[in-house]
Motif scaffolding. Structure first.
Motif, short mmCIF file in Angstrom:
data_model
loop_
_atom_site.label_atom_id
_atom_site.label_comp_id
_atom_site.label_asym_id
_atom_site.label_seq_id
_atom_site.Cartn_x
_atom_site.Cartn_y
_atom_site.Cartn_z
N VAL A 174 -61.62 67.51 94.03
CA VAL A 174 -60.86 68.75 94.22
C VAL A 174 -60.01 69.03 92.97
O VAL A 174 -59.31 68.14 92.48
CB VAL A 174 -59.96 68.64 95.47
CG1 VAL A 174 -59.08 69.87 95.61
CG2 VAL A 174 -60.81 68.42 96.72
N ARG A 175 -60.11 70.27 92.47
CA ARG A 175 -59.27 70.68 91.33
C ARG A 175 -57.96 71.24 91.88
O ARG A 175 -57.84 72.41 92.22
CB ARG A 175 -60.02 71.75 90.52
CG ARG A 175 -59.23 72.35 89.39
CD ARG A 175 -59.03 71.42 88.23
NE ARG A 175 -60.27 70.95 87.65
CZ ARG A 175 -60.39 69.76 87.03
NH1 ARG A 175 -59.36 68.96 86.91
NH2 ARG A 175 -61.57 69.39 86.55
N GLY A 176 -56.99 70.36 92.03
CA GLY A 176 -55.70 70.78 92.56
C GLY A 176 -55.23 69.86 93.67
O GLY A 176 -55.91 68.89 94.01
N ALA A 187 -62.26 56.93 94.52
CA ALA A 187 -61.43 57.22 95.71
C ALA A 187 -61.39 58.71 95.99
O ALA A 187 -61.43 59.14 97.15
CB ALA A 187 -60.02 56.68 95.51
N ARG A 188 -61.35 59.53 94.94
CA ARG A 188 -61.19 60.97 95.17
C ARG A 188 -62.50 61.65 95.58
O ARG A 188 -62.49 62.83 95.92
CB ARG A 188 -60.61 61.65 93.92
CG ARG A 188 -61.50 61.61 92.68
CD ARG A 188 -60.88 62.38 91.52
NE ARG A 188 -61.77 62.41 90.35
CZ ARG A 188 -61.58 63.20 89.31
NH1 ARG A 188 -60.55 64.02 89.27
NH2 ARG A 188 -62.41 63.17 88.30
N THR A 189 -63.59 60.90 95.48
CA THR A 189 -64.88 61.49 95.88
C THR A 189 -65.54 60.73 97.04
O THR A 189 -66.72 60.88 97.29
CB THR A 189 -65.85 61.52 94.68
OG1 THR A 189 -65.92 60.22 94.10
CG2 THR A 189 -65.40 62.52 93.61
N MET A 193 -51.70 59.04 91.22
CA MET A 193 -51.56 60.12 92.19
C MET A 193 -51.41 61.41 91.38
O MET A 193 -50.34 61.70 90.85
CB MET A 193 -50.38 59.85 93.11
CG MET A 193 -50.64 58.60 93.94
SD MET A 193 -49.22 57.93 94.76
CE MET A 193 -49.95 56.44 95.49
N HIS A 194 -52.53 62.10 91.30
CA HIS A 194 -52.72 63.18 90.31
C HIS A 194 -52.18 64.51 90.86
O HIS A 194 -52.94 65.45 91.14
CB HIS A 194 -54.22 63.27 90.03
CG HIS A 194 -54.60 64.00 88.79
ND1 HIS A 194 -54.17 65.27 88.50
CD2 HIS A 194 -55.39 63.63 87.76
CE1 HIS A 194 -54.68 65.64 87.34
NE2 HIS A 194 -55.43 64.66 86.87
N THR A 195 -50.85 64.60 90.96
CA THR A 195 -50.24 65.76 91.65
C THR A 195 -50.20 67.01 90.78
O THR A 195 -49.64 66.99 89.68
CB THR A 195 -48.82 65.39 92.11
OG1 THR A 195 -48.88 64.13 92.79
CG2 THR A 195 -48.25 66.44 93.04
#
Ligand SMILES: O=P(O)(O)OC[C@H]1O[C@H](O)[C@H](O)[C@@H](O)[C@@H]1O
Length: 410
Positions: free
Chosen positions: A139-141, A199-201, A281-283
């Motif tokens: 997710v981009r965002g 983890a993000r996918t 944690m790519h906030t």
């Protein structure tokens, strides 16, 4: 008892029938209450994964818990109870709303937080209009979770630099060597994983929720809700499993409070071997106008400047402005804050996450990202990413690593 305007919770049939009989035969109330206690005990359990409704709505167990039921039926109303947290779980996402209006929404894909709103309903996270929310790509965002490796092989010089120095140095857990930020050494266990790991996918499981109350001004209690998500080696797809064959367990908790959001990750090594990891944690913070933004709490911190040939620098400014493509890995000692027009909008406190990545793609990089929209969205976002990305955390068999960030609204 319920949030005004919210859908009433689904009560079990036995609640309804006993309520009715109590009204009809109040003189038998003590006996019926006892009967109710005995009968209702096993019916209050709720297992989200077994629900068949596409977007089942369920509410706090305390709303129908037995100890509260009789007071709700008494002739004189008892003290007003605080409204419950509303949670929906379905359609591949989990959403929670506090009685005070704050809300959060998390996709099971990547356990990605895609929305966080304050009590007034104002969105606090930036989400690209073209973000894929169907599980087809990261997710981009929002808040994508980066694990077990954070890197971005975006130019040849960077790759060459990273490769040449990595051959000379053995990575040291949590060191500040610039060679271990970026693509991992070619022989590293994570070297064949996709950018920013898996983890993000990956598809996470919703493990459940818990609520807590804290004392607030005026005697009222503030409610917060913690949503837990899990991912283990057994839940990975076969291709990823081949690329990173360790047995592990992740628990990611997202806690929504009044004016705060905490994200916390616990990594457990269930393997016979030790492994190395990075976490981020790519906030993506939503801001109104990048020209008015400055980041505080970075002064005197060492950083690697990824847009200046990975040079190691020391921050001199007490309020860092974003005036072009920015991609830096800081190691600040304390709280970092985002200010807009000199006023603090967000503060980020970290626990066991030594690093902070500061990222804004600016004009050209935004143009180059297919899922980035609108193209001038860089004016309304800044990434301040809490993590452990300089060096590696080594996790021995049976050990656990825990890191968290708390974002507070002013
Ligand atoms: O495009 P992504 O893989 O989501 O990465 C987006 C950005 O993430 C981090 O902030 C890195 O420091 C950047 O170099 C990278 O461009």
């Amino acid at each position: 008892m319920f949030n005004s305007g919210s859908t009433p919770p689904l009560l079990h049939w036995s609640d309804v029938s006993i309520d009715r009989s109590l009204n009809l035969a109040s003189k038998h109330r003590p006996f019926l209450l006892l009967l109710y206690h005995l009968l209702s005990l096993p019916t209050l359990k709720f297992t989200p994964s077994t629900r068949s409704h596409p977007i089942p709505l369920f509410t706090e167990p305390t709303m129908v818990a037995r100890p509260n039921k009789p007071s709700a039926l008494s002739a004189t109303p008892g003290p007003q109870r605080q409204a419950a947290v509303n949670i929906s779980h379905g359609n591949q996402r989990v959403a929670a709303t506090l009685p005070t209006g704050e809300s959060v929404e998390i996709l099971l894909y990547g356990a990605t937080v895609v929305s966080w709103k304050d009590a007034a309903g104002e969105e606090k996270l930036w989400l690209s209009e073209k973000a894929a929310l169907d599980g087809s790509k990261a997710v981009r965002g929002g808040i994508p979770l980066v694990f077990p490796v954070c890197y971005a092989p975006y130019n040849l010089l960077y790759l060459f630099h990273s490769y040449s120095v990595s051959r000379q140095v053995t990575p040291v857990a949590n060191s500040c060597d610039k060679q271990v930020f970026g693509p991992p050494p070619p022989n590293h266990a994570t070297s064949s994983l996709p950018q920013h790991g898996f983890a993000r996918t990956s598809n996470w499981e919703f493990l459940g929720k818990s609520t807590s109350e804290s004392e607030a001004e005026g005697g009222n209690a503030d409610l917060s809700v913690k949503l837990d998500f899990g991912l283990s080696s057994a839940g990975l797809d076969a291709e990823t499993r081949k690329k990173w064959g360790y047995d592990f367990n992740l628990i990611y908790s997202v806690t929504l409070g009044k004016k705060s959001l905490t994200t916390s990750l616990v990594v457990t090594n269930d393997d016979e071997r030790s492994f190395e990891l990075q976490v981020l944690m790519h906030t993506y913070f939503r801001i109104k106008d990048i020209t008015q933004v400055s980041i505080t709490g970075l002064q005197d911190a060492e950083y690697l400047d990824k847009v200046d040939n990975l040079k190691a620098k020391k921050e001199t400014s007490s309020a860092v402005k974003i005036e072009g493509e920015t991609d830096r890995v800081y190691t600040p000692s304390g709280t970092v804050a985002i200010q807009e027009g000199g006023k603090t909008s967000f503060t980020v406190t970290r626990d066991n996450l030594a690093d902070v990545v500061l990222w804004n793609p600016w004009v050209e990089k935004a143009q180059g990202m297919g899922d980035y929209a609108p193209k001038d969205g860089y004016k309304n976002m800044v990434c301040v990413e809490a993590g452990s990305v300089r060096g590696w955390q080594t996790l021995e068999k049976g050990d656990a690593f825990e890191g968290s960030q708390t974002i507070t609204l002013e």
